[in-house]
Design a protein around this motif. Sequence first.
Motif, PDB file in Angstrom:
ATOM      1  N   GLU A 176      51.804   6.741  75.021  1.00 46.64           N
ATOM      2  CA  GLU A 176      53.036   7.392  74.557  1.00 46.64           C
ATOM      3  C   GLU A 176      54.235   6.468  74.738  1.00 46.64           C
ATOM      4  OE1 GLU A 176      53.334  11.777  74.924  1.00 46.64           O
ATOM      5  OE2 GLU A 176      52.173  11.443  76.760  1.00 46.64           O
ATOM      6  N   ARG A 177      55.267   6.757  73.973  1.00 44.07           N
ATOM      7  CA  ARG A 177      56.546   6.073  74.160  1.00 44.07           C
ATOM      8  C   ARG A 177      57.141   6.447  75.510  1.00 44.07           C
ATOM      9  NH1 ARG A 177      59.751   8.417  69.155  1.00 44.07           N
ATOM     10  NH2 ARG A 177      58.408  10.141  69.770  1.00 44.07           N
ATOM     11  N   ALA A 203      52.649   5.657  79.571  1.00 47.27           N
ATOM     12  CA  ALA A 203      53.875   5.450  78.785  1.00 47.27           C
ATOM     13  C   ALA A 203      54.168   3.960  78.750  1.00 47.27           C
ATOM     14  CB  ALA A 203      55.034   6.216  79.407  1.00 47.27           C
ATOM     15  N   ASP A 230      55.889   0.696  76.072  1.00 52.86           N
ATOM     16  CA  ASP A 230      56.637   0.334  74.868  1.00 52.86           C
ATOM     17  C   ASP A 230      55.783  -0.575  73.981  1.00 52.86           C
ATOM     18  OD1 ASP A 230      58.346  -0.562  72.937  1.00 52.86           O
ATOM     19  OD2 ASP A 230      59.687  -1.634  74.306  1.00 52.86           O
ATOM     20  N   LYS A 234      56.192  -2.044  71.355  1.00 51.89           N
ATOM     21  CA  LYS A 234      56.816  -3.201  70.704  1.00 51.89           C
ATOM     22  C   LYS A 234      57.009  -4.391  71.652  1.00 51.89           C
ATOM     23  CE  LYS A 234      58.783  -0.539  66.976  1.00 51.89           C
ATOM     24  NZ  LYS A 234      59.869   0.383  66.626  1.00 51.89           N
TER      25      LYS A 234
END
Lengths: 400, 400
Positions: A37-38, A74, A76, A78
Amino acid sequence: MPKALEDVTVLDFSHLLQGPFATQLLGDMGARIIKVERPGQGDLFRTMTFKNRWVGGTESPNFLAWNRNKQSIAIDLKAPEAKEVLFKIAEKVDVVIQNFRPGVMERLGYGYEAFKKVNPRIIYCSGSGYGESGPYVTRPGQDMLLQGLTGLAAATGRRDGPPVPVGAGFADQIGAMNMVYGILSALYWRERSGKGQEIKVDLLSALLQHQNQEMVWVMNFGENLERPNSSIGHPGMDAPFGLYPVKDGWVSIAMSPYRKLVDVLGAPDLLVYDDPETLYVKRDEIWEKLAEETRKWTKADLLEALLAADIWCGEIKTHLDVMDDPQVRHMGLVTSYEHPRAGTVKVIGPAVKMSETPPEIARPAPIVGQHTEEILRDFGFSEEMIASLRERGIIEQGEA
Amino acid sequence: MPKALEDVTVLDFSHLLQGPFATQLLGDMGARIIKVERPGQGDLFRTMTFKNRWVGGTESPNFLAWNRNKQSIAIDLKAPEAKEVLFKIAEKVDVVIQNFRPGVMERLGYGYEAFKKVNPRIIYCSGSGYGESGPYVTRPGQDMLLQGLTGLAAATGRRDGPPVPVGAGFADQIGAMNMVYGILSALYWRERSGKGQEIKVDLLSALLQHQNQEMVWVMNFGENLERPNSSIGHPGMDAPFGLYPVKDGWVSIAMSPYRKLVDVLGAPDLLVYDDPETLYVKRDEIWEKLAEETRKWTKADLLEALLAADIWCGEIKTHLDVMDDPQVRHMGLVTSYEHPRAGTVKVIGPAVKMSETPPEIARPAPIVGQHTEEILRDFGFSEEMIASLRERGIIEQGEA
């Protein structure tokens, strides 16, 4: 007891409904589901509900419905370091699943080819609305849109009324089951071949697969089945098949000998309609006549009389009634899990019974990033690495 | 190319829809499906259709829809010799599947325990309407009845109108997918454990599983989601989510920024409704206002304008339109097989794409008993035995 999929690990990039329901089904069978998840917001479904109501004041019932039996990390996606982390995890996982719009995962660097390089045994399953190429590829693939596009809305309701969508997200949920069907078939084949593969599932194909019976009729005869103009229950069916009003609500009557039904209702005049051609052609007129009779009965009395004559029938219940239905209770379908924020969450339990590997609810839906550090430790990342990722905001540890 | 389940054999006692769709899904993946039928009439679905129309003048479109990729053996289950034959076959099969009413297979001598004795690796899957015990166990478990009982019909349609069943057999078809989910999980586990097991699937659990999102809301808040009194597309959703009339039909508009939609429609007056509370509470009134605007557009113009603004929308098609939909064509979903009596039969092809083991249609739906003698030979029965069974009317060889 053992679980059928207890040695299967799934790296789950999915969100909203189609992917999460699929991984919940795998998790119910014991697979370890690592939900990616973000940091912060997490799965978009966490912020969606009906009527702005939240279980325990904060948790989305929609999210709670489709995310039990999962751990959340969690991270990121990117950040370049995220790739390092996730591909190291991927060396040891069996399945990757995702339902972003076509092309998004490739652009982020998480396409099938990238995973195949680190682990050729990986089974990579994507879910989309309309498939991954073709004229609709850029269109949003949402459940109700697919119900409309595939003829389901136009086949539901009354001839002189509007087309009607189903009051539940069936396209997504059937897409989810196709993911499970593809993934489990591929896992079985991998036992033989040692090879992973790529699987593509989409809502368009899923809803058409489930209307094959109607489509075979329509495609081979070159005409549509017209919706009835009454509560006859299917465009292709004749009377009495349908829903009927009683004094205190509605009942359903499925395919049943017409003569027997008329006999129970005590309406011998209606025998005039009793031939197969008439029962179809005059189905709306017959429905009106039958409804005049059923309106004279209470629900309980009519069902008792119909069941005694072995006529196929049933009650029409609301969702609130369903909770207390004696058979639903008997089957143990209404159950609950303890959630760290929402408290006791009532849910529908696993639908499939298995003698040796019963599916079960072993974990509530996770908080965003609730298992981030635990997962990283399990996959061999050092405390230093974990601290560094956390300090740079690449991962987040959620507090339950 | 290889097939994922090419080394799996299924002895299929099922009929009508739930079981046959499950075994068709397994057959599409390459499993060998041995469909056990009554001599003469065969599966009851062979005699059922809509509007008394038959493909090629004789074949049921309903049967043709759910029985590709199968072989048929016609044998009288009640003859003592049939037991000898079927249990000898069972020594070498992986899966037994059946969806008679609860208790029927046990009474005939074909319950799980009997098969387990000859082959402890067998996976035995039963499908029922309401489960195999409990207050409804003797009730007929038909698709529409379950739609009514589980709240689906009451959640579909308009508040002031009747409850509405879905125009397709979704309870049966979801039950079928649960069979596949259970069977494939059990096959995977058998690779680890060497053990078979018993699986029980039912339509009641299946339909509730698929309404978990609605049920979680209703059960935790203790109130029903009320049906809208317009073509808003779901009891829990706010405007604009729904179906809208245009000059030449209907379109669907899913969750989309209201402001952007009103902008495309050129109706700034409607911005007065733009807050989350109002969009739910006044959804029917807003639907009426939006519909006044959409009625001014043609379908093509409105969809073009909405898609250009990335508003989630789509067409409402009939089944006949679906055949020619450009994306449906692109995905190759409309396909056909050659049937010995019905000729070219148009059907919806497999819904799941797999890179290494693509599902495919390798056989048309069988004639009753078309493969009786072939199957008996494959499983080692002598020509003398086959002739004797045939002469005594215990088996039947169907002519294609």
